[in-house]
Design a protein around this motif. Structure first.
Motif, mmCIF file in Angstrom:
data_model
loop_
_atom_site.group_PDB
_atom_site.id
_atom_site.type_symbol
_atom_site.label_atom_id
_atom_site.label_comp_id
_atom_site.label_asym_id
_atom_site.label_seq_id
_atom_site.Cartn_x
_atom_site.Cartn_y
_atom_site.Cartn_z
ATOM 1 N N LEU A 91 32.971 42.397 65.023
ATOM 2 C CA LEU A 91 31.481 42.538 64.136
ATOM 3 C C LEU A 91 30.356 42.361 65.725
ATOM 4 O O LEU A 91 29.382 43.301 65.843
ATOM 5 C CB LEU A 91 31.792 41.790 63.015
ATOM 6 N N ALA A 112 32.153 48.521 58.291
ATOM 7 C CA ALA A 112 31.524 48.315 58.611
ATOM 8 C C ALA A 112 30.432 49.433 59.182
ATOM 9 O O ALA A 112 29.256 50.288 59.081
ATOM 10 C CB ALA A 112 30.586 47.517 59.544
ATOM 11 N N PHE A 138 24.536 43.526 63.548
ATOM 12 C CA PHE A 138 25.184 42.525 62.676
ATOM 13 C C PHE A 138 24.569 41.195 62.797
ATOM 14 O O PHE A 138 24.173 40.485 63.483
ATOM 15 C CB PHE A 138 26.805 42.438 63.015
#
Length: 333
Positions: free
Chosen positions: A198, A157, A205
């Motif tokens: 996350l 990510a 996010f």
């Protein structure tokens, strides 16, 4: 001048289409120097007697890693294979990036053995740009690590966010986790653990995303393990191909429909172009300590040209350095 090593022997249409793509790139981008790595005699045959452009050279590599070979074993055994030599040129500083349409496994093995990982990265990821209704969006991992851990998805990510900002030009990209439902708490253990990481990371996010939402562009960076990602990628490719095959078949079924087909042909061409993977070029192998661009095995001239463009952009924007800096900040060092 940016120097890009291209594996001339990798891919279903190598070396012919690879050489064509390199010639086109050398013509368009005067500020790059292309190093065609492979069997010189076969590369020369593809030139059809024409002289090399000033910004192209041939670098001899006598061996080729075949698609059926075990990647790591082949890379260790075939030290003079085109992908190993091309990657070595990056390691030695002779080239700034490597591009290949050959065995993805061999390219990843060559990168790991030859370039190593960026400090703080446990596993690299292959990120590919998917066409959506809201421009291209990044999906990763699509082939590097099928057995990922939650920590790996967090690193994907972070790397994906940087790539989306710098290369795709998306400000504050929305990062989502590919899952079987949009609600928090959905999915297997990996998805649930990754969600928590996350959610608490310095990312934009947006939560979970289901597969059906990907084509609508509701997230800019979508993370998952490579087992899932590769299935998603190939399903999308197959669906797009089969859909256009059916459309072509149905709208040309009789003379009356053929007349109508002439009217909608420009629109269909635009749609086909937006779904064409060759437009996006190659997929970066994110997390290795050097720029390595992975191309589709069936890449032809257009795809190779665009892969070289991606390698050029990654080098110009110092994507490796920026990923390393971001990881250092996120780790609190």
């Amino acid at each position: 001048m940016i120097r890009i090593a291209v594996d001339a022997m990798g891919g279903d249409y190598a070396p012919g289409e690879i050489v064509k793509g390199c010639l086109q790139a050398a013509e368009v981008y005067q500020d790059i120097h292309i190093i065609l790595v492979g069997q010189a005699s076969k590369i020369q045959e593809c030139l059809l007697g024409s002289a090399l452009k000033p910004n192209i050279e041939i670098y001899e590599a006598s061996e080729v890693v075949e698609m059926h070979e075990h990647p790591a074993a082949a890379v260790k055994k075939k030290k003079d294979s085109s992908i190993v030599v091309a990657t070595r040129l990056v390691k030695d500083g002779y080239a700034d990036a490597v591009v290949s349409a050959g065995s993805t496994g061999a390219q990843m093995a060559a990168a790991l053995f030859g370039l190593g990982r960026i400090k703080g990265i446990n596993r690299p990821a292959i990120g590919t740009v998917l066409p959506t209704l809201q421009q291209g969006k990044l999906l990763l991992d699509v082939g590097a690590n099928p057995d990922a851990k939650a920590e790996n998805l967090l690193q994907y990510a972070i790397m994906g966010k940087i790539y989306a900002e710098i290369i795709l030009g998306i400000s504050n990209p929305r990062v989502a986790l590919l899952n079987i439902g949009s609600e928090e708490g959905k999915g297997n253990e990996l998805a649930q653990e990754a969600y928590e990481l996350l959610k608490n990371a310095p990312l934009n996010f947006s939560g979970n995303i289901e597969g059906r939402d990907i084509p609508y562009g509701t997230a800019d960076v979508i993370v998952c393990d490579a087992f899932v990602g590769n299935i998603v990628l190939k399903t999308i490719e197959g669906m797009a191909s089969s859909l256009f095959h059916q459309i072509k078949e149905k709208i040309t079924a009789n003379s009356f429909r053929k007349l109508g087909a002439l009217l909608i042909k420009p629109g269909l061409k635009e749609v086909a172009s937006s779904l064409d993977y060759e437009v996006y070029g190659g997929a970066p192998l994110l997390g290795v300590n050097g720029t390595s661009i992975v191309c589709h095995g069936s890449s032809k001239e257009k795809a190779i040209f665009n892969a070289i463009r991606v390698a050029k952009e990654c080098t110009e924007q110092k994507i490796i350095q920026k990923i390393a800096e971001e990881l250092e900040k996120s780790n609190g060092n």
